[in-house]
Design a protein around this motif. Sequence first.
Motif, short mmCIF file in Angstrom:
data_model
loop_
_atom_site.label_atom_id
_atom_site.label_comp_id
_atom_site.label_asym_id
_atom_site.label_seq_id
_atom_site.Cartn_x
_atom_site.Cartn_y
_atom_site.Cartn_z
N VAL A 175 0.78 -1.12 0.01
CA VAL A 175 -0.17 -0.21 0.08
C VAL A 175 0.84 1.14 0.10
O VAL A 175 0.42 2.33 -0.28
N LYS A 176 2.02 1.21 0.21
CA LYS A 176 3.19 2.28 0.24
C LYS A 176 4.13 1.81 -0.46
O LYS A 176 4.60 0.80 -0.89
N PRO A 177 4.93 2.88 -1.47
CA PRO A 177 6.04 2.74 -1.97
C PRO A 177 7.21 1.83 -1.36
O PRO A 177 7.50 2.24 0.04
N LEU A 178 7.98 1.15 -2.07
CA LEU A 178 9.02 0.25 -1.45
C LEU A 178 10.27 0.63 -2.26
O LEU A 178 10.31 0.83 -3.36
N PRO A 179 11.49 0.81 -1.60
CA PRO A 179 12.60 1.20 -2.23
C PRO A 179 13.30 0.23 -2.90
O PRO A 179 12.61 -1.05 -3.12
N GLU A 180 14.37 0.62 -3.88
CA GLU A 180 14.88 -0.73 -4.52
C GLU A 180 15.86 -1.55 -3.73
O GLU A 180 16.41 -1.31 -2.59
N ASN A 181 16.04 -2.75 -4.20
CA ASN A 181 16.82 -3.73 -3.80
C ASN A 181 16.66 -3.91 -2.55
O ASN A 181 17.50 -4.31 -1.37
N VAL A 182 15.23 -4.28 -2.04
CA VAL A 182 15.06 -4.86 -0.80
C VAL A 182 14.17 -6.06 -0.88
O VAL A 182 13.53 -6.12 -1.70
N LEU A 183 13.96 -6.99 0.16
CA LEU A 183 13.14 -7.84 0.24
C LEU A 183 12.18 -7.41 1.23
O LEU A 183 12.26 -6.93 2.30
N ALA A 184 10.88 -7.53 0.53
CA ALA A 184 9.57 -6.81 1.53
C ALA A 184 8.67 -7.96 1.76
O ALA A 184 8.46 -8.62 0.71
N ALA A 185 7.66 -7.84 2.73
CA ALA A 185 6.64 -8.89 3.10
C ALA A 185 5.92 -8.21 4.13
O ALA A 185 6.18 -7.49 4.83
#
Length: 212
Positions: free
Chosen positions: A174-184
């Motif tokens: 629901v919000k922007p995510l930066p580059e080169n990360v693992l998100a969950a």
Amino acid sequence: MFYIFWLWKAWNTIAGSVFGTMLLKLWGVRLHGIVKCVGLPRLEIDPKGKVYVGRHVCLRSARCSNIAGVFQPVSIGTLDGGRIELGDGCGISGSTLVASREIRIGKNVLIGAGCRILDCDFHPVSAEARIHGGKGKCAPVILEDGVWLAAGVTVLKGVTIGRNTVVGAGSVVVKPLPENVLAAGNPAKPIGVIRRKEPQIIQTKNNGSIQL
């Protein structure tokens, strides 16, 4: 049985690519050659909508197309003159993309089975506004080059996901995510950093690491 399965999959790929490309053209999609379609995608593009598909794109709609599980065709739709752009080398398995404004997918993006990418709310939050036919809020969605959405990820309006970022299965972004990360997670947030080295290492927040 193994050989029968692969013959069936080959038929779905050959016939799907021929008839799928024809179907895309009939809906006015701008293409750069034949699109690899394993099974036929579902399309619903309004008269003012625009869809662009780059080179070497693969759309997996048939159940046999992905062992991870494809339970619906790739579904691509626009509302109110929305725009969808799929960059070169993208792969999509049994997922839905609906744009009321804009969805822009970069190069070499992978979208796992059962994902949803939606740039609009469809309906307003207010019950009164819904009763009177009001429309939900809209904002562009951007997936930059090299992004990977694992199975069942939902990406909602106004989100930008940075280059090479990986989003874990079942997450809601629901919000922007930066580059080169693992998100969950729900809502999705960075839980690790992907180093751009060989072999590729994901450094997690608890100082552990995963070698890919």
